[in-house]
Design a protein around this motif. Structure first.
Motif, PDB file in Angstrom:
ATOM      1  N   GLU A  68     -50.487 -22.326  16.724  1.00  0.00           N
ATOM      2  CA  GLU A  68     -49.622 -21.180  17.028  1.00  0.00           C
ATOM      3  C   GLU A  68     -49.159 -21.315  18.478  1.00  0.00           C
ATOM      4  OE1 GLU A  68     -52.468 -18.179  14.402  1.00  0.00           O
ATOM      5  OE2 GLU A  68     -52.446 -18.057  16.587  1.00  0.00           O
ATOM      6  N   SER A  69     -47.927 -20.901  18.741  1.00  0.00           N
ATOM      7  CA  SER A  69     -47.339 -21.166  20.056  1.00  0.00           C
ATOM      8  C   SER A  69     -48.000 -20.411  21.202  1.00  0.00           C
ATOM      9  CB  SER A  69     -45.834 -20.857  20.028  1.00  0.00           C
ATOM     10  OG  SER A  69     -45.596 -19.493  19.724  1.00  0.00           O
ATOM     11  N   LEU A  70     -48.595 -19.245  20.938  1.00  0.00           N
ATOM     12  CA  LEU A  70     -49.192 -18.463  22.034  1.00  0.00           C
ATOM     13  C   LEU A  70     -50.712 -18.393  21.972  1.00  0.00           C
ATOM     14  CD1 LEU A  70     -46.707 -15.441  22.457  1.00  0.00           C
ATOM     15  CD2 LEU A  70     -46.636 -17.718  23.482  1.00  0.00           C
ATOM     16  N   CYS A  71     -51.321 -19.145  21.087  1.00  0.00           N
ATOM     17  CA  CYS A  71     -52.784 -19.153  20.973  1.00  0.00           C
ATOM     18  C   CYS A  71     -53.372 -19.926  22.157  1.00  0.00           C
ATOM     19  CB  CYS A  71     -53.159 -19.807  19.645  1.00  0.00           C
ATOM     20  SG  CYS A  71     -54.700 -20.722  19.626  1.00  0.00           S
ATOM     21  N   PRO A  72     -54.249 -19.297  22.966  1.00  0.00           N
ATOM     22  CA  PRO A  72     -54.792 -19.965  24.160  1.00  0.00           C
ATOM     23  C   PRO A  72     -55.484 -21.298  23.856  1.00  0.00           C
ATOM     24  CG  PRO A  72     -55.306 -17.620  24.205  1.00  0.00           C
ATOM     25  CD  PRO A  72     -54.713 -17.896  22.858  1.00  0.00           C
ATOM     26  N   GLY A 101     -49.995 -21.572  11.793  1.00  0.00           N
ATOM     27  CA  GLY A 101     -51.370 -21.142  12.060  1.00  0.00           C
ATOM     28  C   GLY A 101     -51.813 -19.979  11.217  1.00  0.00           C
ATOM     29  N   ASN A 102     -52.259 -18.904  11.894  1.00  0.00           N
ATOM     30  CA  ASN A 102     -52.791 -17.734  11.196  1.00  0.00           C
ATOM     31  C   ASN A 102     -51.711 -16.700  10.872  1.00  0.00           C
ATOM     32  OD1 ASN A 102     -55.421 -18.768  11.386  1.00  0.00           O
ATOM     33  ND2 ASN A 102     -55.712 -17.873  13.412  1.00  0.00           N
ATOM     34  N   LYS A 111     -34.925 -14.404   1.948  1.00  0.00           N
ATOM     35  CA  LYS A 111     -35.593 -14.948   3.131  1.00  0.00           C
ATOM     36  C   LYS A 111     -37.031 -14.449   3.209  1.00  0.00           C
ATOM     37  CE  LYS A 111     -33.753 -11.346   6.141  1.00  0.00           C
ATOM     38  NZ  LYS A 111     -34.260 -10.908   7.389  1.00  0.00           N
ATOM     39  N   TYR A 112     -37.668 -14.756   4.326  1.00  0.00           N
ATOM     40  CA  TYR A 112     -39.064 -14.379   4.515  1.00  0.00           C
ATOM     41  C   TYR A 112     -39.225 -13.631   5.833  1.00  0.00           C
ATOM     42  CZ  TYR A 112     -39.957 -17.571   0.690  1.00  0.00           C
ATOM     43  OH  TYR A 112     -39.939 -18.179  -0.535  1.00  0.00           O
ATOM     44  N   ILE A 113     -40.162 -12.699   5.848  1.00  0.00           N
ATOM     45  CA  ILE A 113     -40.520 -11.994   7.083  1.00  0.00           C
ATOM     46  C   ILE A 113     -41.879 -12.518   7.534  1.00  0.00           C
ATOM     47  CG2 ILE A 113     -41.118  -9.755   8.082  1.00  0.00           C
ATOM     48  CD1 ILE A 113     -39.144  -8.488   6.114  1.00  0.00           C
ATOM     49  N   PHE A 114     -41.986 -12.848   8.801  1.00  0.00           N
ATOM     50  CA  PHE A 114     -43.218 -13.448   9.326  1.00  0.00           C
ATOM     51  C   PHE A 114     -43.910 -12.487  10.281  1.00  0.00           C
ATOM     52  CE2 PHE A 114     -40.177 -16.841   8.419  1.00  0.00           C
ATOM     53  CZ  PHE A 114     -40.898 -17.560   7.484  1.00  0.00           C
ATOM     54  N   LYS A 115     -45.216 -12.463  10.171  1.00  0.00           N
ATOM     55  CA  LYS A 115     -46.036 -11.659  11.075  1.00  0.00           C
ATOM     56  C   LYS A 115     -47.022 -12.606  11.745  1.00  0.00           C
ATOM     57  CE  LYS A 115     -48.949  -7.524  11.224  1.00  0.00           C
ATOM     58  NZ  LYS A 115     -49.634  -6.476  10.445  1.00  0.00           N
ATOM     59  N   CYS A 116     -47.042 -12.615  13.068  1.00  0.00           N
ATOM     60  CA  CYS A 116     -47.836 -13.605  13.801  1.00  0.00           C
ATOM     61  C   CYS A 116     -49.013 -12.972  14.515  1.00  0.00           C
ATOM     62  CB  CYS A 116     -46.952 -14.349  14.805  1.00  0.00           C
ATOM     63  SG  CYS A 116     -45.625 -15.272  13.988  1.00  0.00           S
ATOM     64  N   GLN A 117     -50.046 -13.767  14.712  1.00  0.00           N
ATOM     65  CA  GLN A 117     -51.304 -13.270  15.273  1.00  0.00           C
ATOM     66  C   GLN A 117     -51.108 -12.668  16.666  1.00  0.00           C
ATOM     67  OE1 GLN A 117     -54.429 -16.181  15.332  1.00  0.00           O
ATOM     68  NE2 GLN A 117     -56.005 -14.703  15.815  1.00  0.00           N
ATOM     69  N   HIS A 118     -50.232 -13.284  17.460  1.00  0.00           N
ATOM     70  CA  HIS A 118     -50.015 -12.797  18.823  1.00  0.00           C
ATOM     71  C   HIS A 118     -48.668 -12.095  18.969  1.00  0.00           C
ATOM     72  CE1 HIS A 118     -53.017 -16.063  19.123  1.00  0.00           C
ATOM     73  NE2 HIS A 118     -53.588 -15.249  19.970  1.00  0.00           N
ATOM     74  N   GLY A 119     -48.201 -11.492  17.879  1.00  0.00           N
ATOM     75  CA  GLY A 119     -47.020 -10.638  17.952  1.00  0.00           C
ATOM     76  C   GLY A 119     -45.689 -11.347  17.766  1.00  0.00           C
ATOM     77  N   GLU A 120     -44.617 -10.575  17.968  1.00  0.00           N
ATOM     78  CA  GLU A 120     -43.263 -11.072  17.713  1.00  0.00           C
ATOM     79  C   GLU A 120     -42.892 -12.251  18.605  1.00  0.00           C
ATOM     80  OE1 GLU A 120     -40.246  -8.070  17.716  1.00  0.00           O
ATOM     81  OE2 GLU A 120     -41.341  -6.786  16.315  1.00  0.00           O
ATOM     82  N   GLN A 121     -43.377 -12.243  19.845  1.00  0.00           N
ATOM     83  CA  GLN A 121     -43.053 -13.341  20.760  1.00  0.00           C
ATOM     84  C   GLN A 121     -43.606 -14.670  20.236  1.00  0.00           C
ATOM     85  OE1 GLN A 121     -40.462 -12.354  22.629  1.00  0.00           O
ATOM     86  NE2 GLN A 121     -41.351 -13.300  24.441  1.00  0.00           N
ATOM     87  N   GLU A 122     -44.773 -14.610  19.631  1.00  0.00           N
ATOM     88  CA  GLU A 122     -45.325 -15.840  19.069  1.00  0.00           C
ATOM     89  C   GLU A 122     -44.489 -16.311  17.880  1.00  0.00           C
ATOM     90  OE1 GLU A 122     -49.532 -17.397  18.832  1.00  0.00           O
ATOM     91  OE2 GLU A 122     -49.393 -16.235  16.976  1.00  0.00           O
ATOM     92  N   CYS A 123     -44.026 -15.376  17.051  1.00  0.00           N
ATOM     93  CA  CYS A 123     -43.144 -15.758  15.938  1.00  0.00           C
ATOM     94  C   CYS A 123     -41.893 -16.450  16.472  1.00  0.00           C
ATOM     95  CB  CYS A 123     -42.755 -14.531  15.118  1.00  0.00           C
ATOM     96  SG  CYS A 123     -44.022 -13.985  13.952  1.00  0.00           S
ATOM     97  N   LEU A 124     -41.369 -15.943  17.596  1.00  0.00           N
ATOM     98  CA  LEU A 124     -40.193 -16.552  18.214  1.00  0.00           C
ATOM     99  C   LEU A 124     -40.524 -17.955  18.716  1.00  0.00           C
ATOM    100  CD1 LEU A 124     -37.310 -16.503  19.274  1.00  0.00           C
ATOM    101  CD2 LEU A 124     -38.148 -15.250  21.298  1.00  0.00           C
TER     102      LEU A 124
END
Length: 253
Positions: A68-72, A101-102, A111-124
């Motif tokens: 995931e893009s924002l996962c530490p 990732g998660n 289309k699809y809607i995505f929900k990311c572990q670290h919020g909308e910024q991570e989806c971006l």
């Protein structure tokens, strides 16, 4: 014949060739043709890099990284372990990044809607990197540049300009905000969901398509010796008596 300059040349001023003022291309392209190599004053280095490459006859070790893009923990792995090792071993180590990732997806019409572990910024961030991986030969460099920045998302535009100046930001963002990006992220979701065994945390690594606890541990703590040991061709010099540095990494559930 396509030749790729070893990126280690770009990291040390003592190794840097004197680049001609007529060279307007990024280092990653200097060896893409003999004419360009001459124009940029690096023909000798390119020929040396190619002679090394010609000795590599076996298939490279394939590393797939689900992240995931924002996962530490993912940021640490990409910037401190994966990228530095790839720079040294890019002739024998092939890296495939799968940003998802998660995250979760649900269908919404076509289309699809995505929900990311670290919020909308991570989806971006995931979507920018998914589009990059589809549109750019330098996607790994741009991704590393983003992940190594204090603000992963804010750095994206300048990282693209630095490592892939031919790719317009507008074109990239039309992918990110359009049907193409949505479909690319859906494919990443399918790849992630199809993992056997299922991923338990990120970063999750498969080596030559396989995942075991031992492979995961070695890929995240001692990637260089792992890749060297698994490569079946003539091993590059860095594999012989090279520093076997170990990194500690935790996991993001």
């Amino acid at each position: 014949m396509k030749v790729t300059l070893l990126l280690t040349l770009t990291f040390s001023s003592s190794l840097m060739p004197t680049v001609s003022s007529s060279c307007s291309h990024p280092p990653s392209q200097w060896c893409s043709s003999p004419d360009l190599a001459v124009q940029c004053g690096v023909l000798e280095q390119c020929l040396h890099a190619n002679s090394t490459r010609l000795r590599q006859t076996a298939e490279p070790v394939q590393l797939d990284v689900y992240y995931e893009s924002l996962c530490p923990d993912c940021i640490f792995y990409i910037t401190q372990v994966l990228y530095p090792t790839w720079v040294l071993l890019q002739d024998i180590l092939s890296v495939n990044l799968v940003p998802f990732g998660n995250a979760q997806e649900k269908p919404d019409g076509s289309k699809y809607i995505f929900k990311c572990q670290h919020g909308e910024q991570e989806c971006l961030g995931n979507m920018i990197q998914a589009c990059l991986l589809n549109m750019s030969d330098n996607a790994f460099l741009v991704t590393f540049c983003m992940e190594a920045s204090t603000d992963v998302i804010a750095a994206a535009k300048s990282c693209v300009q630095l490592y892939n100046p031919q790719l317009s930001w507008r074109r990239l963002m039309s992918c990110v905000n359009g049907a193409q990006g949505n479909q690319l992220m859906h494919q990443n979701a399918l790849k992630t969901q199809a993992l056997v065994p299922s991923h338990q945390f990120v970063p999750w690594v498969t080596v030559n398509g396989e995942h075991t606890d031992e492979l995961q541990r070695n890929a995240t703590t001692s990637l260089l010796p792992l890749a060297c040991s698994m490569y079946k061709g003539v091993k590059p010099d860095v594999c012989v008596g090279g520093n076997q540095r170990h990194h500690k990494i935790s996991h993001h559930h």
